[in-house]
Write a protein that holds these residues in place. Structure first.
Motif, PDB file in Angstrom:
ATOM      1  N   LYS A   1      48.273  92.200  79.275  1.00 12.25           N
ATOM      2  CA  LYS A   1      49.206  91.075  79.226  1.00 12.25           C
ATOM      3  C   LYS A   1      50.189  91.198  80.377  1.00 12.25           C
ATOM      4  O   LYS A   1      50.766  92.270  80.616  1.00 12.25           O
ATOM      5  CB  LYS A   1      49.958  91.078  77.889  1.00 12.25           C
ATOM      6  N   ASP A   2      50.396  90.084  81.106  1.00 13.94           N
ATOM      7  CA  ASP A   2      51.321  90.130  82.238  1.00 13.94           C
ATOM      8  C   ASP A   2      52.743  89.791  81.787  1.00 13.94           C
ATOM      9  O   ASP A   2      53.001  89.525  80.601  1.00 13.94           O
ATOM     10  CB  ASP A   2      50.853  89.212  83.376  1.00 13.94           C
ATOM     11  N   GLU A   3      53.679  89.805  82.723  1.00 13.27           N
ATOM     12  CA  GLU A   3      55.086  89.601  82.392  1.00 13.27           C
ATOM     13  C   GLU A   3      55.366  88.197  81.870  1.00 13.27           C
ATOM     14  O   GLU A   3      56.362  87.973  81.170  1.00 13.27           O
ATOM     15  CB  GLU A   3      55.953  89.879  83.626  1.00 13.27           C
ATOM     16  N   GLU A   4      54.501  87.229  82.203  1.00 12.07           N
ATOM     17  CA  GLU A   4      54.664  85.859  81.713  1.00 12.07           C
ATOM     18  C   GLU A   4      54.050  85.660  80.328  1.00 12.07           C
ATOM     19  O   GLU A   4      54.140  84.575  79.755  1.00 12.07           O
ATOM     20  CB  GLU A   4      54.035  84.861  82.691  1.00 12.07           C
ATOM     21  N   GLY A   5      53.409  86.698  79.793  1.00  9.54           N
ATOM     22  CA  GLY A   5      52.796  86.598  78.472  1.00  9.54           C
ATOM     23  C   GLY A   5      51.345  86.169  78.489  1.00  9.54           C
ATOM     24  O   GLY A   5      50.737  85.993  77.429  1.00  9.54           O
ATOM     25  N   ASN A   6      50.749  85.986  79.663  1.00 10.37           N
ATOM     26  CA  ASN A   6      49.333  85.645  79.753  1.00 10.37           C
ATOM     27  C   ASN A   6      48.487  86.867  79.398  1.00 10.37           C
ATOM     28  O   ASN A   6      48.791  87.985  79.813  1.00 10.37           O
ATOM     29  CB  ASN A   6      48.980  85.179  81.166  1.00 10.37           C
ATOM     30  N   VAL A   7      47.430  86.638  78.635  1.00  5.55           N
ATOM     31  CA  VAL A   7      46.548  87.720  78.199  1.00  5.55           C
ATOM     32  C   VAL A   7      45.199  87.586  78.904  1.00  5.55           C
ATOM     33  O   VAL A   7      44.642  86.491  79.015  1.00  5.55           O
ATOM     34  CB  VAL A   7      46.357  87.700  76.673  1.00  5.55           C
ATOM     35  N   PHE A   8      44.667  88.714  79.351  1.00  7.57           N
ATOM     36  CA  PHE A   8      43.398  88.744  80.074  1.00  7.57           C
ATOM     37  C   PHE A   8      42.456  89.747  79.415  1.00  7.57           C
ATOM     38  O   PHE A   8      42.872  90.831  78.999  1.00  7.57           O
ATOM     39  CB  PHE A   8      43.619  89.138  81.534  1.00  7.57           C
ATOM     40  N   HIS A   9      41.182  89.380  79.335  1.00  6.83           N
ATOM     41  CA  HIS A   9      40.137  90.279  78.860  1.00  6.83           C
ATOM     42  C   HIS A   9      39.658  91.105  80.051  1.00  6.83           C
ATOM     43  O   HIS A   9      39.258  90.555  81.079  1.00  6.83           O
ATOM     44  CB  HIS A   9      38.977  89.461  78.277  1.00  6.83           C
ATOM     45  N   THR A  10      39.706  92.425  79.923  1.00  5.37           N
ATOM     46  CA  THR A  10      39.343  93.293  81.048  1.00  5.37           C
ATOM     47  C   THR A  10      38.032  94.029  80.851  1.00  5.37           C
ATOM     48  O   THR A  10      37.355  94.370  81.825  1.00  5.37           O
ATOM     49  CB  THR A  10      40.447  94.337  81.295  1.00  5.37           C
ATOM     50  N   TYR A  11      37.645  94.287  79.599  1.00  2.00           N
ATOM     51  CA  TYR A  11      36.470  95.146  79.378  1.00  2.00           C
ATOM     52  C   TYR A  11      36.025  95.045  77.931  1.00  2.00           C
ATOM     53  O   TYR A  11      36.852  94.863  77.032  1.00  2.00           O
ATOM     54  CB  TYR A  11      36.836  96.597  79.692  1.00  2.00           C
ATOM     55  N   SER A  12      34.732  95.151  77.693  1.00  2.00           N
ATOM     56  CA  SER A  12      34.182  95.343  76.348  1.00  2.00           C
ATOM     57  C   SER A  12      33.000  96.290  76.450  1.00  2.00           C
ATOM     58  O   SER A  12      32.285  96.306  77.468  1.00  2.00           O
ATOM     59  CB  SER A  12      33.717  94.023  75.721  1.00  2.00           C
ATOM     60  N   THR A  13      32.796  97.077  75.402  1.00  2.00           N
ATOM     61  CA  THR A  13      31.644  97.975  75.364  1.00  2.00           C
ATOM     62  C   THR A  13      31.075  97.979  73.954  1.00  2.00           C
ATOM     63  O   THR A  13      31.796  97.746  72.972  1.00  2.00           O
ATOM     64  CB  THR A  13      32.019  99.404  75.814  1.00  2.00           C
ATOM     65  N   TYR A  14      29.788  98.234  73.863  1.00  2.00           N
ATOM     66  CA  TYR A  14      29.071  98.137  72.592  1.00  2.00           C
ATOM     67  C   TYR A  14      28.050  99.264  72.487  1.00  2.00           C
ATOM     68  O   TYR A  14      27.820 100.019  73.422  1.00  2.00           O
ATOM     69  CB  TYR A  14      28.339  96.790  72.502  1.00  2.00           C
ATOM     70  N   ALA A  15      27.417  99.347  71.313  1.00  2.00           N
ATOM     71  CA  ALA A  15      26.317 100.273  71.088  1.00  2.00           C
ATOM     72  C   ALA A  15      26.700 101.688  71.525  1.00  2.00           C
ATOM     73  O   ALA A  15      27.760 102.186  71.165  1.00  2.00           O
ATOM     74  CB  ALA A  15      25.059  99.757  71.809  1.00  2.00           C
ATOM     75  N   ARG A  16      25.857 102.334  72.332  1.00  2.00           N
ATOM     76  CA  ARG A  16      26.137 103.710  72.740  1.00  2.00           C
ATOM     77  C   ARG A  16      27.343 103.825  73.668  1.00  2.00           C
ATOM     78  O   ARG A  16      27.851 104.932  73.895  1.00  2.00           O
ATOM     79  CB  ARG A  16      24.902 104.315  73.432  1.00  2.00           C
ATOM     80  N   GLY A  17      27.825 102.706  74.194  1.00  2.00           N
ATOM     81  CA  GLY A  17      29.048 102.752  74.990  1.00  2.00           C
ATOM     82  C   GLY A  17      30.239 103.227  74.192  1.00  2.00           C
ATOM     83  O   GLY A  17      31.223 103.730  74.756  1.00  2.00           O
ATOM     84  N   LEU A  18      30.176 103.084  72.853  1.00  2.00           N
ATOM     85  CA  LEU A  18      31.266 103.524  71.987  1.00  2.00           C
ATOM     86  C   LEU A  18      31.324 105.039  71.848  1.00  2.00           C
ATOM     87  O   LEU A  18      32.310 105.589  71.353  1.00  2.00           O
ATOM     88  CB  LEU A  18      31.114 102.888  70.605  1.00  2.00           C
ATOM     89  N   ASP A  19      30.269 105.710  72.267  1.00  2.00           N
ATOM     90  CA  ASP A  19      30.224 107.161  72.120  1.00  2.00           C
ATOM     91  C   ASP A  19      31.371 107.859  72.846  1.00  2.00           C
ATOM     92  O   ASP A  19      31.821 108.939  72.446  1.00  2.00           O
ATOM     93  CB  ASP A  19      28.888 107.696  72.635  1.00  2.00           C
ATOM     94  N   GLU A  20      31.862 107.239  73.907  1.00  2.00           N
ATOM     95  CA  GLU A  20      32.933 107.838  74.698  1.00  2.00           C
ATOM     96  C   GLU A  20      34.179 108.119  73.866  1.00  2.00           C
ATOM     97  O   GLU A  20      34.962 109.014  74.193  1.00  2.00           O
ATOM     98  CB  GLU A  20      33.303 106.921  75.865  1.00  2.00           C
ATOM     99  N   ILE A  21      34.406 107.352  72.799  1.00  2.00           N
ATOM    100  CA  ILE A  21      35.649 107.490  72.034  1.00  2.00           C
ATOM    101  C   ILE A  21      35.442 108.233  70.715  1.00  2.00           C
ATOM    102  O   ILE A  21      36.373 108.343  69.925  1.00  2.00           O
ATOM    103  CB  ILE A  21      36.276 106.113  71.747  1.00  2.00           C
ATOM    104  N   LEU A  22      34.251 108.782  70.487  1.00  2.00           N
ATOM    105  CA  LEU A  22      33.964 109.490  69.243  1.00  2.00           C
ATOM    106  C   LEU A  22      34.045 110.993  69.481  1.00  2.00           C
ATOM    107  O   LEU A  22      33.040 111.672  69.715  1.00  2.00           O
ATOM    108  CB  LEU A  22      32.586 109.094  68.716  1.00  2.00           C
ATOM    109  N   ASP A  23      35.254 111.527  69.427  1.00  2.00           N
ATOM    110  CA  ASP A  23      35.474 112.928  69.757  1.00  2.00           C
ATOM    111  C   ASP A  23      34.716 113.878  68.836  1.00  2.00           C
ATOM    112  O   ASP A  23      34.303 114.958  69.266  1.00  2.00           O
ATOM    113  CB  ASP A  23      36.963 113.259  69.701  1.00  2.00           C
TER     114      ASP A  23
END
Length: 251
Positions: A190-212
């Motif tokens: 979100k920028d200083e004006e309150g605009n929201v932007f989508h930067t990234y999405s990941t699915y399937a095995r891409g989620l493995d990165e966050i499963l400690d």
């Protein structure tokens, strides 16, 4: 909670001298360093992805009533959304996604100080989410996207027409699985004006990165045990006699 562990497979595994082990370990270290450096390069490319401005006015519901997507940032400029599989009519979230949710609380206290908020979003009504959240004793933010296009727009929920076609656009069309709900993570800024932007999405095995927990298991001789459904994650309050089935599997 059960402390039962799998038996180590020592009978068929080579046992060598310390010197031989050290030689093999140093060879593996070279591969580990290559992997680490490649991951750094991929992470840098991820940060350079272009952004997409969010034009829809999504409305979510949580313990404090209605919230906009911008509200979910809670004063931070970056937001990570866990698309937690819990559709209307369910009384519990997916086992595998609940395992994923167990990894939110610990990092959150640190990420807040790095200008990042994490929240879970599910399609079930808040009235169904709340009792399960209390049962699991999760303290992280969690809201309902019930009645909105949010889950569909970010590629984790699919219409009956899509399911009937036998092909859904999950993980950018790369997945053969066809389910009404599937897991994912999306990132916004979100920028200083309150605009929201989508930067990234990941699915399937891409989620493995966050499963400690999985990465800890990767350090052990027996590994994750993914090939045995009995070893798949259960709800953390059901390890005594729980059924271990997961609607996520190993997509």
């Amino acid at each position: 909670m059960s402390t039962q562990t799998a038996e180590p497979e020592t009978r068929s595994h080579p046992v060598v001298s310390r010197e031989e082990w050290l030689k093999a370990r140093k060879e593996l270290l070279l591969e580990e360093k290559k992997f680490t450096h490649h991951r750094d390069e991929v992470s840098a490319k991820r940060r350079k992805l272009p952004w997409v401005k969010i034009e829809k006015d999504y409305v979510f519901e949580g313990p404090d009533g209605k919230k906009s997507l911008a509200d979910l940032f809670q004063g931070r400029s970056q937001l990570i959304v866990h698309h937690l599989m819990f559709k209307p009519g369910d009384k519990e979230a997916c086992h595998g996604c609940s395992f994923q949710a167990d990894h939110i609380g610990g990092p959150l206290m640190h990420l807040k100080y790095k200008d990042v908020m994490i929240t879970a979003v599910s399609r079930a009504p808040w009235s169904d989410i709340q009792p399960f959240k209390e049962r699991m004793e999760w303290k992280f933010p969690w809201v309902s996207s019930y009645g909105t296009d949010f889950n569909y727009d970010f590629g984790v929920s699919f219409t009956q027409e899509e399911l009937a076609s036998g092909k859904i656009d999950y993980n950018y069309g790369s997945s053969p699985y066809v389910f009404e709900e599937l897991p994912g993570v999306s990132v916004f800024i979100k920028d200083e004006e309150g605009n929201v932007f989508h930067t990234y999405s990941t699915y399937a095995r891409g989620l493995d990165e966050i499963l400690d927990a999985n990465h800890y298991l990767d350090l052990t001789p027996n590994g994750r045990g993914d090939e045995d459904p009995e070893q798949w994650p259960k709800f953390h309050d059901r390890y005594e006699g729980g059924d271990g089935k997961s609607c996520c599997g190993n997509h």
